[in-house]
Design a protein around this motif. Structure first.
Motif, mmCIF file in Angstrom:
data_model
loop_
_atom_site.group_PDB
_atom_site.id
_atom_site.type_symbol
_atom_site.label_atom_id
_atom_site.label_comp_id
_atom_site.label_asym_id
_atom_site.label_seq_id
_atom_site.Cartn_x
_atom_site.Cartn_y
_atom_site.Cartn_z
ATOM 1 N N UNK A 1 22.805 7.400 35.604
ATOM 2 C CA UNK A 1 21.908 7.036 36.681
ATOM 3 C C UNK A 1 22.644 6.899 38.011
ATOM 4 N N UNK A 2 23.943 6.641 37.962
ATOM 5 C CA UNK A 2 24.679 6.377 39.186
ATOM 6 C C UNK A 2 25.714 7.437 39.516
ATOM 7 N N UNK A 3 26.077 8.305 38.564
ATOM 8 C CA UNK A 3 27.082 9.335 38.809
ATOM 9 C C UNK A 3 26.554 10.694 38.380
ATOM 10 N N UNK A 4 26.880 11.685 39.183
ATOM 11 C CA UNK A 4 26.392 13.047 38.946
ATOM 12 C C UNK A 4 27.171 13.714 37.813
ATOM 13 N N UNK A 5 26.475 14.165 36.801
ATOM 14 C CA UNK A 5 27.095 14.863 35.675
ATOM 15 C C UNK A 5 27.407 16.297 36.095
ATOM 16 N N UNK A 6 28.683 16.696 36.001
ATOM 17 C CA UNK A 6 29.024 18.063 36.408
ATOM 18 C C UNK A 6 29.581 18.895 35.252
ATOM 19 N N UNK A 7 30.118 18.254 34.222
ATOM 20 C CA UNK A 7 30.615 19.032 33.081
ATOM 21 C C UNK A 7 30.304 18.280 31.791
ATOM 22 N N UNK A 8 29.844 19.025 30.791
ATOM 23 C CA UNK A 8 29.412 18.426 29.533
ATOM 24 C C UNK A 8 29.919 19.259 28.362
ATOM 25 N N UNK A 9 30.691 18.626 27.491
ATOM 26 C CA UNK A 9 31.142 19.276 26.255
ATOM 27 C C UNK A 9 30.233 18.807 25.119
ATOM 28 N N UNK B 1 29.451 23.017 29.203
ATOM 29 C CA UNK B 1 28.539 23.360 30.292
ATOM 30 C C UNK B 1 29.073 22.837 31.619
ATOM 31 N N UNK B 2 29.195 23.727 32.601
ATOM 32 C CA UNK B 2 29.538 23.332 33.961
ATOM 33 C C UNK B 2 28.279 23.468 34.814
ATOM 34 N N UNK B 3 27.771 22.352 35.262
ATOM 35 C CA UNK B 3 26.504 22.314 36.008
ATOM 36 C C UNK B 3 25.409 23.092 35.278
ATOM 37 N N UNK B 4 25.363 22.878 33.966
ATOM 38 C CA UNK B 4 24.305 23.446 33.147
ATOM 39 C C UNK B 4 24.558 24.849 32.638
ATOM 40 N N UNK B 5 25.645 25.503 33.093
ATOM 41 C CA UNK B 5 25.947 26.861 32.662
ATOM 42 C C UNK B 5 27.022 26.847 31.577
ATOM 43 N N UNK B 6 26.807 27.609 30.520
ATOM 44 C CA UNK B 6 27.754 27.686 29.408
ATOM 45 C C UNK B 6 28.954 28.530 29.832
ATOM 46 N N UNK B 7 30.125 27.874 29.996
ATOM 47 C CA UNK B 7 31.308 28.581 30.463
ATOM 48 C C UNK B 7 31.804 29.601 29.439
#
Length: 242
Positions: free
Chosen positions: A3-11, A71-77
């Motif tokens: 809620x307080x920090x922008x998610x930019x990369x997700x494994x 995922x980097x900003x929703x795109x599968x690297x």
């Protein structure tokens, strides 16, 4: 957190395997799930061989997961190829443990820090000197260092050059793989303070790998503990150290 920090990369459930002798399979990473947030520092701690660097190679798109996705900003690297992959590399840069091994001894500092800018056509050759001086100012090195070679500098100065090169393309994520372990304690503190100042000013996300718990405590917002290829603990740095 979300809620307080922008998610930019997700494994998501990342697994990496390698063939081993005797027909065996080595599982370097097993079902790893981690989130990285804009302007925050994720510290990763674990014994040698636990899979920290393997995971970072996948985050940096140097290798691809066998299972799961990053995922980097929703795109599968893992699905990026060719020119799309090359252009993506601008978003994630690395600072290595041994800057001496990361630099060509035949290149001056100006050429080292400007090489990424020239590769991606961000500057023209005649603009190299001005760009190099600006980058050295960001890492608090005298601008006349642009004419030096790596062997004419101390370990701490070389690491600052490594940080300047990582910053050149204005990446959103900077991976620091044991970036202070080869430095004296007093120089470690200077480099860590520099990284914190850069984060406050330019807001990059750091992924910081280290064996030194004191370093991790000092610089990290969250800490992930790895053991045998798995994340066995993940929480805020203050909670870990309590």
């Amino acid at each position: 957190m979300s809620e307080t920090h922008e998610l930019i990369l997700e494994a998501k459930h990342v697994t990496k395997k390698y063939p081993a002798s005797g027909g065996r399979t080595l599982v370097a990473n097993r079902d790893i799930s981690l989130n990285m947030y804009r302007g925050r520092t994720l510290g990763i701690v674990g014994e040698s061989g636990c899979g920290k660097s393997t995971f970072m190679r996948m985050v940096a798109s140097l290798e691809k997961p066998d299972q799961g996705e990053i995922l980097y900003r929703g795109k599968d690297m893992g699905k990026l190829k060719g020119e799309a992959l090359r252009q993506h590399r601008q978003n994630i840069q690395m600072v290595f443990q041994d800057p001496s091994a990361a630099f060509s001894p035949r290149m001056r500092v100006m050429d080292i820090v400007c090489e990424p800018l020239l590769n991606f056509k961000r500057i023209r050759k005649k603009e190299k000197e001005a760009a190099a001086r600006k980058l050295l100012e960001m890492v608090e090195l005298p601008d006349d260092f642009i004419w030096r070679y790596p062997h004419n500098m101390s370990g701490g100065q070389r690491q600052r050059v490594g940080i300047a090169r990582a910053l050149a393309l204005e990446p959103e994520i900077i991976i620091c793989d044991e970036a202070t372990s080869a430095l004296d304690v007093s120089v470690q503190a200077q480099v860590l303070n520099l990284l914190e100042d850069i984060q406050k000013k330019y807001n990059p996300t750091y992924i910081f790998i280290s064996h030194d718990l004191g370093v991790i405590k000092h610089i990290s917002d969250r800490v992930a503990i790895m053991y045998l290829g798995r994340i066995v603990e993940l929480c805020e740095a203050d909670e870990i150290y309590k």
